[in-house]
Write a protein that holds these residues in place. Structure first.
Motif, PDB file in Angstrom:
ATOM      1  N   UNK A 194      18.299  55.926  49.748  1.00  0.00           N
ATOM      2  CA  UNK A 194      19.302  54.312  49.481  1.00  0.00           C
ATOM      3  C   UNK A 194      20.858  54.653  50.186  1.00  0.00           C
ATOM      4  N   UNK A 195      20.889  54.902  49.532  1.00  0.00           N
ATOM      5  CA  UNK A 195      23.043  54.513  49.585  1.00  0.00           C
ATOM      6  C   UNK A 195      23.121  54.375  51.224  1.00  0.00           C
ATOM      7  N   UNK A 196      22.824  56.113  51.919  1.00  0.00           N
ATOM      8  CA  UNK A 196      22.988  55.882  52.968  1.00  0.00           C
ATOM      9  C   UNK A 196      22.265  55.113  54.621  1.00  0.00           C
ATOM     10  N   UNK A 197      21.076  54.693  53.812  1.00  0.00           N
ATOM     11  CA  UNK A 197      20.705  53.864  54.710  1.00  0.00           C
ATOM     12  C   UNK A 197      20.742  52.594  54.466  1.00  0.00           C
ATOM     13  N   UNK A 198      21.323  52.551  53.257  1.00  0.00           N
ATOM     14  CA  UNK A 198      22.855  51.136  53.596  1.00  0.00           C
ATOM     15  C   UNK A 198      23.901  51.129  54.265  1.00  0.00           C
ATOM     16  N   UNK A 199      24.727  52.231  54.491  1.00  0.00           N
ATOM     17  CA  UNK A 199      25.614  52.389  54.896  1.00  0.00           C
ATOM     18  C   UNK A 199      25.381  52.512  56.574  1.00  0.00           C
ATOM     19  N   UNK A 200      24.188  53.486  57.113  1.00  0.00           N
ATOM     20  CA  UNK A 200      23.746  53.905  58.654  1.00  0.00           C
ATOM     21  C   UNK A 200      23.560  51.761  58.449  1.00  0.00           C
ATOM     22  N   UNK A 201      22.778  50.916  58.061  1.00  0.00           N
ATOM     23  CA  UNK A 201      22.528  49.569  58.506  1.00  0.00           C
ATOM     24  C   UNK A 201      23.480  48.858  59.114  1.00  0.00           C
ATOM     25  N   UNK A 202      24.501  49.069  58.107  1.00  0.00           N
ATOM     26  CA  UNK A 202      25.989  48.776  58.522  1.00  0.00           C
ATOM     27  C   UNK A 202      26.823  49.376  59.242  1.00  0.00           C
ATOM     28  N   UNK A 203      26.321  50.422  60.270  1.00  0.00           N
ATOM     29  CA  UNK A 203      27.280  51.527  61.212  1.00  0.00           C
ATOM     30  C   UNK A 203      26.250  50.490  62.094  1.00  0.00           C
ATOM     31  N   UNK A 204      24.790  50.752  62.240  1.00  0.00           N
ATOM     32  CA  UNK A 204      24.868  50.164  63.749  1.00  0.00           C
ATOM     33  C   UNK A 204      24.686  48.651  63.703  1.00  0.00           C
ATOM     34  N   UNK A 205      24.476  48.199  65.341  1.00  0.00           N
ATOM     35  CA  UNK A 205      24.799  46.763  65.292  1.00  0.00           C
ATOM     36  C   UNK A 205      22.730  45.618  65.612  1.00  0.00           C
ATOM     37  N   UNK A 206      22.973  44.793  65.277  1.00  0.00           N
ATOM     38  CA  UNK A 206      21.930  44.566  65.018  1.00  0.00           C
ATOM     39  C   UNK A 206      20.383  44.616  66.062  1.00  0.00           C
TER      40      UNK A 206
END
Length: 265
Positions: free
Chosen positions: A61-73
């Motif tokens: 859950x946490x890494x997906x949250x970070x992953x979404x923040x890393x990639x562009x919209x």
């Protein structure tokens, strides 16, 4: 290569309810089952090998949250290259926009080479009510990328995605003798796919690599040109580091230099 649905659970798929059922070398993992899958008692199934590699749900859950923040919209498709029993794919499918309702990804593709493992993943995703939100592929993820880049007509229509708006999440098998005990793990020895092989396959797209917690940061840094920033995050459960994830942007190819330009240099 086509997507698959509703693979049957096999004799290799297990839902153990008592310690006595569990092979001795897996008992310590089974005793952590509610950390790995809090809904374990709802009917989570695992293969024996999956206990060694599944991402614990709090980490996923946490890494997906970070992953979404890393990639562009504009990255609307994500490919989980090693789906396993679904830990990461489930969290990717459950990711939402900031409103908490709109799915972050229009398409989640989860690829797994082993049929029994993929059957477990589909079963587990159904428990989280996201099985139908994931496009499941039984096959080699490297072959999938090769076809996507060079022969998309050989893929099912639901698998022909736009590379420009696609990103990759990869939690490969770590293998090798040293990742549990080495103070600094040499990623060139990771089996069956080392760091260089993974990055070479994924470099056309933004990608996240889920790696041993002691991975050599110098080797990861060498994947990107000087001056390019990458994020590397350690993920812990109950104070103990479980893994690190390197978030790596797509490689930017240098523009071709024409003979005329060369003559002017």
């Amino acid at each position: 290569m086509k997507s698959v649905k509703n693979l049957p659970l096999t004799d290799e798929c297990h839902h153990w309810t008592h310690l006595g059922e569990v092979p001795w070398d897996l008992q310590k993992y089974w005793q952590q089952r509610y950390t790995i899958f809090p809904f374990y008692d709802e009917g989570i199934y695992m293969t024996e090998d999956a206990w060694y590699g599944v991402t614990p749900e709090p980490v996923a859950i946490h890494l997906v949250y970070d992953f979404v923040g890393f990639i562009s919209a504009d990255k609307r498709t994500v490919i989980d290259m090693f789906a396993g029993v679904g830990g990461n794919a489930i969290s990717l499918a459950m990711a939402t926009e900031e409103d908490g309702y709109t799915p972050r990804f229009d398409k989640v593709i989860a690829i797994e080479l082993d049929a029994a493992t993929l059957a477990c993943a589909q079963n587990n995703a159904a428990i989280y009510d996201v099985a139908d939100k994931i496009t499941w592929v039984l096959g080699d993820s490297f072959k999938f990328l090769e076809l996507l880049a060079n022969s998309p007509d050989k893929l099912g229509a639901d698998l022909r995605v736009d590379i420009a708006t696609t990103t990759i999440f990869a939690s490969p098998p770590w293998g090798g003798p040293g990742y549990r005990t080495d103070e600094i793990f040499d990623l060139t020895t990771m089996e069956p796919y080392n760091l260089a092989a993974l990055h070479e396959a994924y470099k056309a797209m933004d990608h996240a690599l889920y790696l041993p917690r002691t991975s050599d940061l110098r080797q990861i840094a060498k994947l990107v040109p000087d001056g390019v920033k990458i994020d590397v995050v350690q993920y812990c459960v109950e104070g103990a580091s479980k893994a690190m994830v390197a978030y790596i942007p797509a490689a930017v190819e240098a523009p071709a230099v024409s003979p005329a330009d060369q003559s002017m240099s």
